[in-house]
Design an enzyme around this catalytic site. Structure first.
Site, mmCIF file in Angstrom:
data_model
loop_
_atom_site.group_PDB
_atom_site.id
_atom_site.type_symbol
_atom_site.label_atom_id
_atom_site.label_comp_id
_atom_site.label_asym_id
_atom_site.label_seq_id
_atom_site.Cartn_x
_atom_site.Cartn_y
_atom_site.Cartn_z
ATOM 1 N N LEU A 1 0.818 -1.202 0.000
ATOM 2 C CA LEU A 1 0.000 0.000 0.000
ATOM 3 C C LEU A 1 0.861 1.265 0.000
ATOM 4 O O LEU A 1 1.684 1.466 0.880
ATOM 5 C CB LEU A 1 -0.874 -0.016 1.264
ATOM 6 C CG LEU A 1 -1.746 1.207 1.484
ATOM 7 C CD1 LEU A 1 -2.793 1.335 0.409
ATOM 8 C CD2 LEU A 1 -2.382 1.142 2.854
ATOM 9 N N ASP A 2 0.629 2.122 -0.975
ATOM 10 C CA ASP A 2 1.296 3.427 -1.036
ATOM 11 C C ASP A 2 2.815 3.315 -1.079
ATOM 12 O O ASP A 2 3.526 4.257 -0.733
ATOM 13 C CB ASP A 2 0.887 4.330 0.153
ATOM 14 C CG ASP A 2 -0.609 4.553 0.222
ATOM 15 O OD1 ASP A 2 -1.279 4.444 -0.819
ATOM 16 O OD2 ASP A 2 -1.111 4.829 1.315
ATOM 17 N N GLU A 3 3.301 2.166 -1.510
ATOM 18 C CA GLU A 3 4.748 1.970 -1.506
ATOM 19 C C GLU A 3 5.327 1.786 -2.908
ATOM 20 O O GLU A 3 6.509 1.513 -3.055
ATOM 21 C CB GLU A 3 5.109 0.726 -0.658
ATOM 22 C CG GLU A 3 4.761 0.837 0.813
ATOM 23 C CD GLU A 3 5.732 1.700 1.591
ATOM 24 O OE1 GLU A 3 6.639 2.299 0.999
ATOM 25 O OE2 GLU A 3 5.551 1.793 2.815
#
Lengths: 277, 277, 277, 277
Positions: free
Chosen positions: D221-223
């Site tokens: 996530l969001d990486e």
């Protein structure tokens, strides 16, 4: 409970904040936000006061007028939505941005109509169910064309007229009919590159930053009071056409931001300058 | 005629601006600049008032204290120059910027001393005739080192301590001695990249923007109230070392800007946040 | 192993990258970084190639000259440190920034001397042990003054002359002696506010952004090729003096950045434009 | 004459530029633009070459494959318009911006369909005559919902999937079906404020700058690899809701910019980073 905004613009004097806020207090009006500014070089005082409470406009303004010095201007503005007419030529980005922002409520405006000197953007207006007036300039004198524009605009009694990349110069007599009501986006960082083809001018000068300027329109081309400006970096890779393409985002965000400030009654016009509170 | 600044920080209540400005008016103090802010979520009121006139501090503050609600804080600050101790490690750019800005008057501060845990910047301090204390941390426990730092600092009774790339973590007990007095520059856009080697972290994450954050130091590492931040763009061409080099200008300008705001008494600390008026 | 940079500037033609990189390959020179740019509107090709290896300059350039089209310019630049003379008037911030950056190695330059038409900055020069020449303009004709400036400068045979807020206009005949060697910082976002007192002009125009421009000096005042520019936001709170104060940081960072690009041989001058590779 | 873009991504080796441009030259292909980058820390070479001429893809790629080192990736991409499916939830600004930019040609894409887990934006899709699929998540397991999403998407065989404020977390198994094909806008300056309600997090931390990040979606996530980021200043006047409102413009411009870079084949994904040529 209502919300209204008091806009005060007057010669500076000792105790003005005290006097004005006393009157608000006396009328049991709560100050939600308050901003003031004194231009010490011209001894001019500006204050924007967001109020909440039960208003008796007449007695409130009566009290204010007794307290304020001679030469004061004050307005008590209600929270009704502003009516806007948008003028365009062929480019869609500024118009499109305002349409989407009105659609989703980011800009709390009533777009009464769109007026174009070309019909290119009629289909975009239609998508959002906004009346579109094609007022073609061909074969008309400037005065004849402006008379037709005025007819198209005035039926909507707009609070503001937004030139969203309207690429015709307006005459002083047209502009004079809408004082401090016409907002233009100029596609340069004014006062650099006044006039036609600013991106071409920017390219030729070899600048490393380009910008956009939203301003009120006055008689002098590109010389009216600036509301907001922004810039983006460019480099040698950018042709004039690349600059124009890259500039669209900054143009539209600057124009929308200026419009948002104006409809929120945050912009005082003052000589050739703006005070934004 | 003197100039002083009144800083008010209290629970919000109706009529506060009116009450405070009335007292100024009654004391014949002219309001040169005034800014206020209400945090409606916490019902907290902040006001910064630049005053000009003939002050009787005692009666003025007496009147204020009677007018302000319980739980109020107010300070009347004179215009005397603030005393600053600067702490450094090896990097010169932040220190150099503050030295030049004190030299040419951009920062109106009195740099009482520079304290370094290395002696690398002693020669730079000497150029500007500022006492330099080399307080080496080697062979000392953290407590022993901080006791020596404290000795070096306290002899100057500074208003503020500026960590100008001081690369040691300070213990809570040290920090607690100087509440809201220690300003740090962290070389990242906090809260991204807390802790050691933020440029290396930024490089590994592949960010396209790097930044710097000036904040008050509290017990929690890199978690104190933020005063100001700024950023610069980077791209794939930047190694971690390139980022560190490019970041120097933004670090120093952010730290100097924060210091300027603090010494002008424009920063209210408020929970873990700042209000800047 | 040595590092050198090849700078090629020639009419565009098919296969240029191939030809140039072939020659590097043939000479067993490793390409560490390569950037090229074609200005398609003028059919001009630019390439900057950082090379690593054992150089035989003569045979390498001989091969290149045979491969490049007529009208080509190429330079093979070694990694020796550039010599710089800095010219100043009274303001310290740009000079101070360059001095600190030379001190800590951020700018890898040799500051040969500082020349001022006032002596205000002599003490700052002295702190950093740089020779300071006070060449006063009072009582001298422009030509006499420039003759003295030239004497002061030429004894150091500088690679570049940096006008770090040197507030005198230089004559075309002076400028012509140092083609593409004089770098100036102008305290506006050129071409806005050419000439004297740009911050006063900016204040009067009511702009919302101010800037700074570093450019090579040519015969036309403030019209030379722009190297880099940057801006900061301002608002109605800023007097002209406030703008000047706020502008210092952007002026100095723009000038230092331009100087860094120039000494790294990254700037091609091309008509009135720059290509930065 | 055709235009194609060659994308090369391979282990670094001496003479690569020379070898590749030789092959272009041999095939009489003119290099319109060329950019290369070497990641020296990983010895990886990237080159993007815009070519013009008469292509024989088979022999050209055959020659290339013989010249490039083992482990090379190369693609020759024609200039056909990319197909895009846009996924949304309730917020209109990112979708609206892409729709207007596709309408006026700023983004040269074919928007095949819009898929929403709410039906709020169906009317906006309809205005622009784009098929809208309401794939409601209520009452479905995450796997069931994603199976339906996949059905809606796959019928259009999109080149890219754009999450234009799609506020559902996608499972690794869904993401794995579209490697380097899903572009997300996260409403924070990543890696600050990962996860839910980043503006609320930003407000609570008291940051002075907020931002937005466009990135490829990977399992974490969001990486995923960041394509582009931008920021805007905020201050104590901004509530979390104000930040969200102010952030819309930066979110949409960052997402549109990232999409423009991706469809122009300028983005190389490389570990968790991007190289943009």
């Amino acid at each position: 409970m209502e919300k209204k905004t008091l806009l005060t613009d007057c010669p500076d004097a000792m105790g003005l904040i005290s006097k004005i806020t006393n009157i608000c207090y006396k009328h049991q009006l709560n100050i939600v936000h308050n901003n003031e500014f004194v231009d010490h070089s011209h001894s001019q005082f500006f204050m924007r006061t967001e109020l909440e409470g039960y208003f008796n406009d007449e007695t409130f303004l009566f009290d204010l007028d007794r307290a304020l010095p001679e030469g004061s201007h004050r307005r008590l503005v209600g929270s009704q939505r502003k009516r806007v007419v948008i003028m365009v030529t062929k480019e869609a980005h500024c118009l499109g941005d305002i349409l989407v922002k009105a659609f989703d409520g980011t800009l709390d405006i009533d777009i009464a109509a769109i007026v174009g000197n070309y019909d290119h953007l009629g289909s975009l207006a239609e998508k959002f169910d906004i009346p579109f007036h094609h007022v073609c300039h061909e074969g008309l004198s400037r005065e004849e064309h402006e008379a037709k524009l005025q007819d198209a605009i005035d039926q909507y009694s707009p609070d503001y007229i937004v030139l969203a990349k309207f690429m015709r110069i307006l005459t002083p007599s047209f502009v004079a009919k809408y004082p401090s009501k016409i907002i233009n986006i100029h596609h340069s960082f004014l006062p650099a590159f006044i006039g036609a083809k600013p991106y071409q001018q920017a390219f030729e000068r070899g600048v490393k930053i380009i910008g956009a300027t939203a301003h009120f329109v006055t008689n002098d081309l590109d010389e009216g009071p600036i509301i907001t400006q922004n810039v983006i970096p460019v480099d040698h890779n950018f042709s004039a056409a690349d600059m124009a393409r890259a500039g669209r985002d900054v143009e539209k965000s600057v124009l929308s931001k200026a419009l948002g400030l104006v409809i929120d009654d945050r912009v005082f016009v003052y000589g050739n300058r703006t005070v934004i509170l």
